[in-house]
Design a protein around this motif. Structure first.
Motif, short mmCIF file in Angstrom:
data_model
loop_
_atom_site.label_atom_id
_atom_site.label_comp_id
_atom_site.label_asym_id
_atom_site.label_seq_id
_atom_site.Cartn_x
_atom_site.Cartn_y
_atom_site.Cartn_z
N LEU A 1 0.64 -1.56 0.24
CA LEU A 1 -0.05 0.12 0.07
C LEU A 1 0.76 1.23 0.18
O LEU A 1 0.58 2.12 -0.72
CB LEU A 1 -0.97 0.02 1.25
CG LEU A 1 -2.40 -1.37 1.43
CD1 LEU A 1 -2.38 -1.00 2.22
CD2 LEU A 1 -2.83 -0.76 0.08
N ALA A 2 1.74 1.01 0.90
CA ALA A 2 2.31 2.94 1.51
C ALA A 2 3.18 3.70 -0.23
O ALA A 2 4.28 2.34 -0.94
CB ALA A 2 3.71 2.25 2.41
N GLY A 3 3.45 4.75 -0.34
CA GLY A 3 3.80 4.86 -1.65
C GLY A 3 3.27 4.76 -3.36
O GLY A 3 3.77 5.20 -3.98
N ARG A 4 1.98 4.14 -3.09
CA ARG A 4 1.90 3.75 -3.94
C ARG A 4 -0.09 4.20 -4.26
O ARG A 4 -1.51 3.36 -4.22
CB ARG A 4 1.07 2.21 -4.41
CG ARG A 4 2.49 1.46 -3.82
CD ARG A 4 2.22 -0.14 -4.37
NE ARG A 4 3.18 -0.75 -3.85
CZ ARG A 4 4.40 -0.57 -4.84
NH1 ARG A 4 4.76 -0.63 -5.48
NH2 ARG A 4 5.15 -1.50 -3.75
N GLN A 5 -0.17 5.65 -4.31
CA GLN A 5 -1.33 6.08 -4.49
C GLN A 5 -0.86 7.95 -4.52
O GLN A 5 -0.14 8.52 -4.28
CB GLN A 5 -1.36 6.43 -2.79
CG GLN A 5 -1.08 7.49 -1.81
CD GLN A 5 0.04 7.22 -1.47
OE1 GLN A 5 0.46 6.09 -1.20
NE2 GLN A 5 0.93 7.84 -1.87
N ALA B 1 -6.42 11.44 5.16
CA ALA B 1 -5.89 11.20 7.07
C ALA B 1 -6.00 12.76 7.28
O ALA B 1 -6.19 11.91 8.67
CB ALA B 1 -4.44 11.02 6.05
N ASP B 2 -5.90 13.11 6.55
CA ASP B 2 -5.86 14.45 7.96
C ASP B 2 -7.67 14.98 8.20
O ASP B 2 -7.85 15.34 9.13
CB ASP B 2 -5.96 16.21 6.96
CG ASP B 2 -4.48 16.41 6.42
OD1 ASP B 2 -3.53 15.68 7.03
OD2 ASP B 2 -4.51 17.17 5.79
N GLY C 1 10.53 4.48 8.88
CA GLY C 1 9.93 6.08 8.48
C GLY C 1 9.21 6.78 10.00
O GLY C 1 9.46 8.05 10.28
N ALA C 2 8.70 6.08 10.40
CA ALA C 2 7.56 6.70 11.47
C ALA C 2 8.43 6.53 13.14
O ALA C 2 9.52 6.33 12.98
CB ALA C 2 6.34 5.84 11.97
N GLY D 1 1.84 6.07 4.86
CA GLY D 1 2.97 5.17 5.93
C GLY D 1 3.21 5.68 7.28
O GLY D 1 3.60 5.44 8.16
N TYR D 2 1.38 6.21 8.10
CA TYR D 2 1.88 7.05 8.89
C TYR D 2 0.92 6.25 10.29
O TYR D 2 1.18 5.59 11.10
CB TYR D 2 0.46 7.25 9.28
CG TYR D 2 0.88 9.12 8.34
CD1 TYR D 2 1.91 9.66 7.96
CD2 TYR D 2 0.05 9.82 7.99
CE1 TYR D 2 2.44 10.63 7.88
CE2 TYR D 2 0.43 10.90 7.11
CZ TYR D 2 1.18 11.59 7.15
OH TYR D 2 1.26 12.56 5.86
#
Length: 180
Positions: free
Chosen positions: A17-21, A30-31, A93-94, A150-151
């Protein structure tokens, strides 16, 4: 939780999932789980529901807003101790720990769920289905955005949904039973 089958499943799914959007869309959703966004939405919904209840002459018009604020206040009371107890590390990275359950997901689940529940009595059947669908889609968007950026791990998001569904069910039961 530094190893095990659940962490490995989270790592595999996060890797997919991460980074493919589209970054902007994932960040926007997310916000929506941020307190700065969710709290004003909740307060506006509570104000509108109170105004409609007053116009309808409901005797216990104070109960739905009070119950909504109690459910909203319960979110950090549930999430913060669980984060400290589990102290799960974040995705690559978190930061170092405190990712399970996701506070943003919990906030969004409760706030947008309560907003939908506040609106349902004011709407016709077809509109109710649309509001429920929008609530589900927004919450899927928040959870998806948090994972795509990626959060959070997928289980952080799923855990928050499972944690908050009883809060929404309790709110719905209380207001249906006593809030008229």
């Amino acid at each position: 939780m530094s190893e095990g089958p659940l962490l490995r499943a989270d790592e595999r799914l996060s890797g997919v999932l991460a980074g493919r959007q589209p970054r902007g869309a994932a960040e926007f959703f997310a916000d929506l789980g941020n307190m700065e966004v969710a709290l004003p939405v909740l307060l506006l919904s509570l104000g509108a529901a109170a105004w409609h209840a007053r116009r309808a002459g409901r005797r216990r018009r104070w109960l739905p807003p009070l119950a909504a604020l109690a459910a909203f206040a319960a979110v950090p009371l549930l999430v913060v101790p669980l984060k400290a107890l589990v102290d799960r590390p974040g995705p690559p990275g978190a930061g170092p720990g405190g990712y399970y359950p996701s506070g943003h997901t919990a906030t969004a689940t409760v706030v947008y769920g309560i907003c939908a529940l506040l609106l349902l009595p004011l709407l016709r059947r077809a509109a109710r289905r649309i509001v429920i669908a929008l609530c589900v889609l927004v919450n899927l968007g928040v959870g998806g955005g948090l994972m795509l950026r990626g959060y959070h791990w997928p289980l952080d998001v799923a855990g928050s949904w499972l944690l908050c569904l009883p809060l929404l069910a309790g709110y719905g039961w209380l207001t249906a039973r006593w809030g008229r």
